[in-house]
Write a protein that holds these residues in place. Structure first.
Motif, mmCIF file in Angstrom:
data_model
loop_
_atom_site.group_PDB
_atom_site.id
_atom_site.type_symbol
_atom_site.label_atom_id
_atom_site.label_comp_id
_atom_site.label_asym_id
_atom_site.label_seq_id
_atom_site.Cartn_x
_atom_site.Cartn_y
_atom_site.Cartn_z
ATOM 1 N N ARG A 1 0.817 -1.170 0.034
ATOM 2 C CA ARG A 1 -0.037 -0.093 0.213
ATOM 3 C C ARG A 1 0.857 1.243 -0.203
ATOM 4 N NH1 ARG A 1 -1.604 -2.594 4.937
ATOM 5 N NH2 ARG A 1 -0.315 -2.072 6.574
ATOM 6 N N GLY A 2 0.206 2.210 -0.275
ATOM 7 C CA GLY A 2 1.140 3.682 -0.303
ATOM 8 C C GLY A 2 1.412 4.060 0.823
ATOM 9 N N ASP A 3 2.476 5.077 0.814
ATOM 10 C CA ASP A 3 3.155 5.451 2.094
ATOM 11 C C ASP A 3 2.067 6.334 2.912
ATOM 12 O OD1 ASP A 3 4.774 6.664 4.105
ATOM 13 O OD2 ASP A 3 5.223 8.340 2.577
ATOM 14 N N ALA A 4 2.033 6.008 4.215
ATOM 15 C CA ALA A 4 0.724 6.749 4.893
ATOM 16 C C ALA A 4 1.529 7.758 6.099
ATOM 17 C CB ALA A 4 0.079 5.817 5.450
ATOM 18 N N CYS A 5 2.778 8.100 5.671
ATOM 19 C CA CYS A 5 3.693 8.846 6.610
ATOM 20 C C CYS A 5 2.862 10.069 6.902
ATOM 21 C CB CYS A 5 4.925 9.264 6.013
ATOM 22 S SG CYS A 5 6.200 9.534 7.335
ATOM 23 N N PRO A 6 2.704 10.535 8.193
ATOM 24 C CA PRO A 6 2.107 11.924 8.436
ATOM 25 C C PRO A 6 2.578 13.140 7.956
ATOM 26 C CG PRO A 6 3.091 11.098 10.486
ATOM 27 C CD PRO A 6 3.265 10.218 9.316
ATOM 28 N N GLY A 7 1.726 14.169 7.504
ATOM 29 C CA GLY A 7 2.412 15.336 7.162
ATOM 30 C C GLY A 7 1.421 16.749 7.705
ATOM 31 N N ALA A 8 1.755 17.668 7.405
ATOM 32 C CA ALA A 8 0.902 18.822 7.922
ATOM 33 C C ALA A 8 -0.669 18.847 7.428
ATOM 34 C CB ALA A 8 1.678 20.014 7.361
ATOM 35 N N LEU A 9 -0.787 18.090 6.235
ATOM 36 C CA LEU A 9 -2.159 17.978 5.806
ATOM 37 C C LEU A 9 -2.900 16.564 6.057
ATOM 38 C CD1 LEU A 9 -1.935 19.790 2.288
ATOM 39 C CD2 LEU A 9 -2.729 20.874 4.480
ATOM 40 N N ARG A 10 -1.983 15.742 6.057
ATOM 41 C CA ARG A 10 -2.427 14.381 6.463
ATOM 42 C C ARG A 10 -1.934 14.015 7.941
ATOM 43 N NH1 ARG A 10 -0.161 9.368 3.175
ATOM 44 N NH2 ARG A 10 -1.775 9.722 1.834
ATOM 45 N N LEU A 11 -3.177 14.119 8.684
ATOM 46 C CA LEU A 11 -2.808 14.006 10.159
ATOM 47 C C LEU A 11 -2.920 12.719 10.521
ATOM 48 C CD1 LEU A 11 -4.780 17.014 11.649
ATOM 49 C CD2 LEU A 11 -2.510 16.981 10.379
ATOM 50 N N THR B 1 1.024 19.389 -2.484
ATOM 51 C CA THR B 1 1.177 18.440 -3.067
ATOM 52 C C THR B 1 2.551 17.698 -2.730
ATOM 53 O OG1 THR B 1 2.034 19.318 -5.016
ATOM 54 C CG2 THR B 1 -0.366 18.539 -4.960
ATOM 55 N N HIS B 2 3.256 18.555 -2.490
ATOM 56 C CA HIS B 2 4.653 18.191 -2.130
ATOM 57 C C HIS B 2 5.208 17.958 -0.825
ATOM 58 C CE1 HIS B 2 4.692 18.135 -6.527
ATOM 59 N NE2 HIS B 2 5.935 17.886 -6.485
ATOM 60 N N GLU B 3 4.351 18.353 0.193
ATOM 61 C CA GLU B 3 4.745 18.933 1.612
ATOM 62 C C GLU B 3 5.486 17.918 2.155
ATOM 63 O OE1 GLU B 3 3.134 18.094 4.753
ATOM 64 O OE2 GLU B 3 1.177 17.123 3.980
#
Length: 409
Positions: free
Chosen positions: A23-33, A106-108
């Motif tokens: 599955r795709g990478d689910a690493c958190p970001g500023a938009l994906r909490l 898109t790149h954060e």
């Protein structure tokens, strides 16, 4: 928008078998909490760890208004906010965007760029690779294909002193002199012109993506590519490759110690890798702040006279502090996997090797290189480098482990 993360990671492959990411990478970001036991978590990628004074204020305000009032500094010099409430994603994104901390929606998550934090400050490096980092970040955000990189893919830019080369970069640039750099990828290296270094690093990332697609295993990192599908740095043709370097060796140097860096900068460490909002604000005034992979911050524009105030704020300002080099994962109550409140249990021992407290066998955020492994065990005790130790005896056990002669793990 808030996006949930999968609760179970991809299983580790059998020995000798290639890792397959299903599955795709689910690493958190500023938009994906990420949803944790203590609320949601946001991870802000900060290329070179760089924050302006205005961004320091915004980050501190966001931690207090939306989170638990603290900022975690990661082993890549990024920042995490924890304890975020449901439904705050849009407000957080607006705050970050207004402060220039969210230059690309898109790149954060792929803006993982670790840089020698003292570059350009103390006169010891071969080139000011902080400038390379800014150009690389701009090129990264401008390349649509780069959004396909994993949130764990890492660029490392070392100014020649070797302080960050050991951090496990997928693409590593090392300054040789003001005109030349070495580009490392997959165990090989080529010499490139310094002016072409950021462009060459981005081209190397594209070589990796091509190799990963050909392998069909969903690799996130260069080291995950199966045998026969490696990323060959010699395929970098978008920049001036001067020559291949036979048997390349990465330079190895120590991280900067807490204290002065040159005439007008100070390096301080965050206790157990976390800053209160007040401690973050205590770094100001500053020309800029650079978060470091050793869970600290370089205060650019600060002289030694600022040391007493930073020490009074609870920051680690001296290399002989027993807390220098001590880190911990989130632990209880923030992480459901953790067996203990490792931050409450942590003791420094005497100064020595880095030591990391982990609540479970994932050992999230552990240092690179040689370090003392303190792992929570069922029943309330710990394993110190594999040896069972009651919680009440941690201090002498950690002191012994940090100061005793080491054998290779």
């Amino acid at each position: 928008m808030l996006a949930a993360m999968p609760p179970v990671p991809t299983p580790k492959p059998a020995p000798g078998a290639p890792r397959v990411r299903e599955r795709g990478d689910a690493c958190p970001g500023a938009l994906r909490l990420h949803s944790a036991d203590d609320g949601h978590l946001a991870r802000l990628r900060l290329p070179a760890g760089r924050l302006t004074a205005r961004q320091v204020e915004v980050l501190a305000d966001a931690a207090e208004a939306l989170g638990d009032g603290r900022i975690s500094v990661t082993s890549r010099g990024n920042a995490e906010l924890r304890g975020l409430a449901d439904g705050c994603g849009a407000e957080l994104a607006a705050l970050l965007a207004e402060a220039g901390l969210l230059p690309s929606a898109t790149h954060e998550r792929v803006r993982n760029i670790v840089v020698s934090p003292a570059a350009g400050l103390d006169g010891l490096g071969a080139a000011d690779v902080q400038l390379w980092a800014r150009e690389l970040d701009e090129r990264l955000c401008a390349a649509p294909w780069a959004a396909a990189l994993s949130g764990r893919f890492l660029f490392v830019l070392d100014d020649g002193r070797g302080d960050v080369t050991g951090l496990g970069g997928d693409v590593t640039l090392v300054a040789v002199d003001p005109r030349t750099a070495l580009l490392h990828l997959g165990g090989r290296a080529v010499r490139v012109a310094a002016d072409d270094a950021p462009r060459a690093a981005l081209a190397a990332a594209r070589v990796f993506l091509s190799a990963a697609r050909a392998a069909g295993t969903g690799a996130w990192r260069v080291r995950e590519l199966p045998e026969g599908h490696g990323a060959d740095v010699r395929d970098v043709r978008e920049a001036l490759v001067v020559e291949e370097v036979p048997e390349p060796v990465l330079p190895q140097g120590p991280p900067p110690a807490p204290g002065p860096l040159g005439p007008a900068a100070l390096h301080v460490l965050a206790p157990l890798g976390r800053l209160t909002a007040a401690q973050l604000r205590a770094l100001l005034p500053a020309d800029e702040v650079r978060l470091t992979p050793w869970r600290g911050a370089v205060v650019v524009g600060a002289g030694p006279d600022r040391t007493p105030a930073l020490d009074a704020a609870g920051l680690i300002t001296r290399p002989d502090s027993p807390w220098a080099g001590v880190s911990a994962c989130t632990g209880r109550p923030g992480c459901a996997r953790s067996l203990a409140d490792v931050r409450a249990d942590a003791v420094p021992g005497r100064p020595g090797l880095p030591v990391h407290y982990s609540g479970c066998e994932r050992r999230c955020g552990h240092p690179h290189g040689d370090w003392v492994d303190v792992l929570a065990a069922p029943g309330g005790g710990y394993l110190v480098d594999g040896a069972p130790v009651p919680r009440t005896d941690l201090a002498p056990a950690v002191t012994t482990a940090r100061t005793a002669p080491r054998t290779t793990k």
